[in-house]
Design an enzyme around this catalytic site. Sequence first.
Site, PDB file in Angstrom:
ATOM      1  N   ASP A 255       0.840  -1.188   0.000  1.00 28.92           N
ATOM      2  CA  ASP A 255       0.000   0.000   0.000  1.00 28.92           C
ATOM      3  C   ASP A 255       0.881   1.247   0.000  1.00 28.92           C
ATOM      4  OD1 ASP A 255      -2.241  -1.603   0.131  1.00 28.92           O
ATOM      5  OD2 ASP A 255      -2.388  -1.488   2.323  1.00 28.92           O
ATOM      6  N   TYR A 320       5.195  -9.031   7.491  1.00 30.21           N
ATOM      7  CA  TYR A 320       4.672  -7.693   7.798  1.00 30.21           C
ATOM      8  C   TYR A 320       4.890  -7.369   9.264  1.00 30.21           C
ATOM      9  CZ  TYR A 320       1.845  -8.252   3.533  1.00 30.21           C
ATOM     10  OH  TYR A 320       1.419  -8.449   2.253  1.00 30.21           O
ATOM     11  N   TYR A 394      -4.537 -10.465   3.089  1.00 30.36           N
ATOM     12  CA  TYR A 394      -4.802  -9.061   3.432  1.00 30.36           C
ATOM     13  C   TYR A 394      -4.551  -8.870   4.925  1.00 30.36           C
ATOM     14  CZ  TYR A 394      -7.334  -8.634  -1.059  1.00 30.36           C
ATOM     15  OH  TYR A 394      -7.683  -8.606  -2.376  1.00 30.36           O
TER      16      TYR A 394
END
Length: 444
Positions: A255, A320, A394
Amino acid sequence: MTITEEARRLIETGPVCDSCLGRPFAARSFGLTNGERGRALRTTVALADDEPYESTAPIDCWVCEGYCGTFDALAETIVAELEGVRFDSYQVGTKVPPLVEENDRLFREDAGFEPDVGELFKREVNREVGRRVGGLTGAEVSFDRPDVLAVIDLSGFDPLAEEPVTSHVVDVQINPAFVYGRYRKLKRDIPQTEWPCRECGGSGRQLEPTGEEPCEHCDGTGYMYPTSVEQVVRPHVVEAMDGEEGTFHGAGREDVDARMLEGGRPFVLEVKRPQKRRPDVAAIQAAINETGNGVEVDGLRLATYEMVERVKELEASKRYRAEVEFGEPIEEAALQAALERLEGATIEQYTPQRVDHRRASLTRTRTVYEATGSLDADDPTTGTVDIHGAGGLYIKELISSDDGRTEPSLAGILGTKAVVTALDVLAVEGEDEPFESEEFFRES
Ligand SMILES: [Zn+2]
Ligand SMILES: [Zn+2]
């Protein structure tokens, strides 16, 4: 029939040059040119028949109509057209006038041969001109993916003219060159690729009753963000290769508001029409990293064109780090138990609400490989969570549950709100093998 009889029948079809005479016998005696074969056959027939030896120049040849005499000129023209261009491999292609192709067949049929026996004219031109280009440049023929491709249009000239071969007879194409690397994005709000302003379509201007004004939405820059990874990396690579333009290919993208840290994300920069193919990649890397605007690159190397598909298609897992804010204070033990439940879990995710509405909604399943984290020591409503998951997971929704569209989720297990306030990608690695496989690199 003996080879002498075969040659005699071909000679009897009319005046024919050595190359054309030798071509039907191209499968015999490796190491000879067709011209050498033709000359030897003509000599043999003259001796056998005890007739005077008479050769035929290409310009008098009814089969090639003189084109076999232009191989040198064609090769020299191609090399001249490629002046200033560095290349290691090349390929020559030829467009043959239909009448000459017809002659090539008739020649064989008139002598009672199969119409395609030996080598056909087109292949001889490609091979003979190609051989000469190689001799003049030291480059190698490549049929797979040459650095440059020269296409000859024989219809474009008359071999009987005084200086028949001119530059417009050859069309030289320079294939793109590729540089692989990994980028890090140390700041947020940097898109991966350039993002034209949606209000002005990238022009930076808008039309007002008073005339053209700078676009208010983008302050006249034409872009949604001041820069992008692509805009930082591309100019250095394109300039070093003296190319015309560049295209950025990333192994997925994070993103805009996520940073890309640690191992970085693989990318390939494709350079169109490069004049140089072996730039100093270490110098390019240093120059990019000196720009100091939050983008760094690492491991820059010259790559093959297959690397583009590899970075786009290779299945990759991601690591992440998420800063999370909870709806109420959480017990450390509860967080650990929740993360333990997520580790190894298969997550069902209905297309997130934030994702482009044009995308078809569906449920995808992805695995969480590892989930670790802890609460902030001074605030039990915030914490840091590290997730290693399969590509396409996600993360924001894995934490928040996206109003129940992701199951299980951290918020769902804890029974409270959980929101990602900041996200970093730490690693992008191939699921089964590393991106950096030697067969996808070129020597520098
Ligand atoms: Zn000929
Ligand atoms: Zn604008």
